[in-house]
Design an enzyme around this catalytic site. Structure first.
Site, PDB file in Angstrom:
ATOM      1  N   TYR A 147      53.993 -24.580 -19.252  1.00 53.08           N
ATOM      2  CA  TYR A 147      52.306 -24.546 -19.826  1.00 53.08           C
ATOM      3  C   TYR A 147      51.770 -23.242 -19.230  1.00 53.08           C
ATOM      4  O   TYR A 147      51.005 -22.679 -19.831  1.00 53.08           O
ATOM      5  CB  TYR A 147      51.857 -25.788 -19.829  1.00 53.08           C
ATOM      6  CG  TYR A 147      52.453 -27.028 -20.658  1.00 53.08           C
ATOM      7  CD1 TYR A 147      52.960 -26.731 -21.619  1.00 53.08           C
ATOM      8  CD2 TYR A 147      52.571 -28.232 -20.116  1.00 53.08           C
ATOM      9  CE1 TYR A 147      53.519 -27.837 -22.685  1.00 53.08           C
ATOM     10  CE2 TYR A 147      53.338 -29.142 -20.640  1.00 53.08           C
ATOM     11  CZ  TYR A 147      53.680 -29.199 -21.926  1.00 53.08           C
ATOM     12  OH  TYR A 147      54.273 -30.106 -22.774  1.00 53.08           O
ATOM     13  N   GLU A 193      47.656 -33.219 -22.803  1.00 44.63           N
ATOM     14  CA  GLU A 193      47.445 -33.811 -21.683  1.00 44.63           C
ATOM     15  C   GLU A 193      48.847 -34.388 -21.312  1.00 44.63           C
ATOM     16  O   GLU A 193      49.670 -34.696 -21.828  1.00 44.63           O
ATOM     17  CB  GLU A 193      46.586 -35.189 -22.222  1.00 44.63           C
ATOM     18  CG  GLU A 193      46.253 -35.931 -20.694  1.00 44.63           C
ATOM     19  CD  GLU A 193      44.924 -36.807 -21.082  1.00 44.63           C
ATOM     20  OE1 GLU A 193      43.861 -36.446 -21.039  1.00 44.63           O
ATOM     21  OE2 GLU A 193      45.370 -37.798 -21.711  1.00 44.63           O
TER      22      GLU A 193
END
Length: 151
Positions: A119, A108
């Protein structure tokens, strides 16, 4: 001699912008590291594990749960960014998680985190959003984005 906690904190203090309030305190890291479900990796500027007494260029810390792991923190020194160390850490974490029986890694982050492109490159996909989850140093609110990578 510098121990691993010192090396983690040296990277954290340099890598995390205080504006976002994302850096953990030494106590928070220390408390997490004593838990058997918390794992970490250090990386040197050459992409290998740092030798004893050598500074780290980056680190990552995860928390394991049955069948999954959560990436708690990942950081690379600003002077070492753009050299592939963050990706190398993500590869190592994926291998480690697989070896512990995980089939997914979650993370997160705040919505404007520039690491989002890293990512995506390493096959993390956004699966959720928490509205106004983070409070910045100026008091404004920012959404948190949740990502998952299937191993």
């Amino acid at each position: 001699m510098m121990d691993d906690l010192d090396r983690i904190m040296a990277v954290m203090e340099s890598a995390f912008d205080p504006q976002w309030g994302e850096a953990w305190t030494r106590r928070q890291v220390e408390t997490s590291l004593v838990l058997p479900t918390t794992h970490y990796r250090l990386i040197a500027a050459d992409g290998k594990a740092p030798a004893e007494g050598q500074n780290a260029a980056g680190f990552a810390m995860t928390r394991a749960a049955p069948g999954e792991e959560e990436l708690l923190l990942i950081a690379v020194l600003p002077s070492q960014r753009g050299k592939g160390l963050g990706g190398k850490l993500l590869d190592i974490l994926s291998q480690d998680a697989r070896s512990r029986g995980a089939s997914k890694i979650f993370l997160e982050m705040r919505e404007n985190n520039p690491a989002q492109s890293l990512y995506h490159k390493y096959e993390f996909n956004q699966i959720g959003r928490r509205k106004d989850y983070y409070t910045t140093s100026d008091g404004s609110r920012m959404d948190a984005l949740t990502f998952v990578k299937t191993l």
